[in-house]
Design a protein around this motif. Structure first.
Motif, PDB file in Angstrom:
ATOM      1  N   THR A  69      16.849  -6.753   7.829  1.00  0.00           N
ATOM      2  CA  THR A  69      15.659  -5.699   8.362  1.00  0.00           C
ATOM      3  C   THR A  69      15.468  -5.922   9.907  1.00  0.00           C
ATOM      4  O   THR A  69      15.214  -7.203  10.119  1.00  0.00           O
ATOM      5  N   GLY A  70      14.834  -5.224  10.546  1.00  0.00           N
ATOM      6  CA  GLY A  70      14.255  -5.234  11.902  1.00  0.00           C
ATOM      7  C   GLY A  70      15.352  -5.777  12.791  1.00  0.00           C
ATOM      8  O   GLY A  70      15.166  -6.461  13.896  1.00  0.00           O
ATOM      9  N   THR A  71      16.514  -5.214  12.775  1.00  0.00           N
ATOM     10  CA  THR A  71      17.676  -5.658  13.762  1.00  0.00           C
ATOM     11  C   THR A  71      17.561  -4.914  15.157  1.00  0.00           C
ATOM     12  O   THR A  71      18.513  -5.383  15.845  1.00  0.00           O
ATOM     13  N   GLY A  90      15.207 -10.258  14.190  1.00  0.00           N
ATOM     14  CA  GLY A  90      16.293  -9.569  13.227  1.00  0.00           C
ATOM     15  C   GLY A  90      17.510  -9.401  13.847  1.00  0.00           C
ATOM     16  O   GLY A  90      18.598  -9.621  13.112  1.00  0.00           O
ATOM     17  N   CYS A 109      22.524  -3.257   9.311  1.00  0.00           N
ATOM     18  CA  CYS A 109      21.610  -3.387  10.202  1.00  0.00           C
ATOM     19  C   CYS A 109      20.594  -2.404   9.865  1.00  0.00           C
ATOM     20  O   CYS A 109      20.937  -1.136  10.157  1.00  0.00           O
ATOM     21  N   VAL A 110      19.284  -2.612   9.552  1.00  0.00           N
ATOM     22  CA  VAL A 110      18.148  -1.867   9.244  1.00  0.00           C
ATOM     23  C   VAL A 110      17.251  -2.101  10.401  1.00  0.00           C
ATOM     24  O   VAL A 110      16.679  -3.111  10.439  1.00  0.00           O
ATOM     25  N   ASP A 111      16.828  -0.800  11.071  1.00  0.00           N
ATOM     26  CA  ASP A 111      15.729  -0.800  11.803  1.00  0.00           C
ATOM     27  C   ASP A 111      15.033   0.761  11.552  1.00  0.00           C
ATOM     28  O   ASP A 111      15.393   1.639  11.332  1.00  0.00           O
ATOM     29  N   ALA A 148      19.374  -0.039  15.874  1.00  0.00           N
ATOM     30  CA  ALA A 148      20.226  -0.664  14.730  1.00  0.00           C
ATOM     31  C   ALA A 148      21.733  -0.423  14.990  1.00  0.00           C
ATOM     32  O   ALA A 148      22.583  -1.281  14.975  1.00  0.00           O
ATOM     33  N   GLY A 185      15.501   2.896   8.572  1.00  0.00           N
ATOM     34  CA  GLY A 185      14.654   2.429   7.232  1.00  0.00           C
ATOM     35  C   GLY A 185      13.439   1.727   7.839  1.00  0.00           C
ATOM     36  O   GLY A 185      13.317   0.879   8.643  1.00  0.00           O
ATOM     37  N   ASP A 186      12.252   1.803   6.920  1.00  0.00           N
ATOM     38  CA  ASP A 186      10.943   1.387   7.107  1.00  0.00           C
ATOM     39  C   ASP A 186      10.515   0.410   6.014  1.00  0.00           C
ATOM     40  O   ASP A 186      10.402   1.385   4.932  1.00  0.00           O
ATOM     41  N   VAL A 187      10.579  -0.858   5.963  1.00  0.00           N
ATOM     42  CA  VAL A 187      10.383  -1.612   4.819  1.00  0.00           C
ATOM     43  C   VAL A 187       8.798  -2.030   4.790  1.00  0.00           C
ATOM     44  O   VAL A 187       8.414  -2.885   3.856  1.00  0.00           O
TER      45      VAL A 187
END
Length: 72
Positions: free
Chosen positions: A17-19, A24, A40-42, A48, A67-69
């Motif tokens: 996450t945060g790539t 990230g 790659c999630v951002d 990303a 995505g937002d975690v």
């Protein structure tokens, strides 16, 4: 430059996450260099995607996901 102390991640699938930037991004690229397939999630899908393309240019597999975690 730091020595590469990564283990062999050949063929393993990882999600980072945060790539989009910073730590990230760095982790995603290092894991790809170690052989991992990287998701790659951002929050910014374009960022990303840029990192996923960089990973592909290294000869590994990168997939971009929005995505937002974070929690509210």
């Amino acid at each position: 430059m730091m020595p590469d102390t990564m283990h062999d991640y050949q063929g393993r699938r990882v999600l980072v996450t945060g790539t989009g930037a910073g730590i990230g991004r760095g982790i995603a690229v290092r894991l790809a260099r170690a052989g991992a397939v990287v998701a790659c999630v951002d929050v910014n899908e374009e960022s990303a995607g840029q990192v996923a393309a960089e990973i592909e240019a290294l000869g590994s597999v990168g997939v971009a996901l929005a995505g937002d975690v974070s929690s509210e």
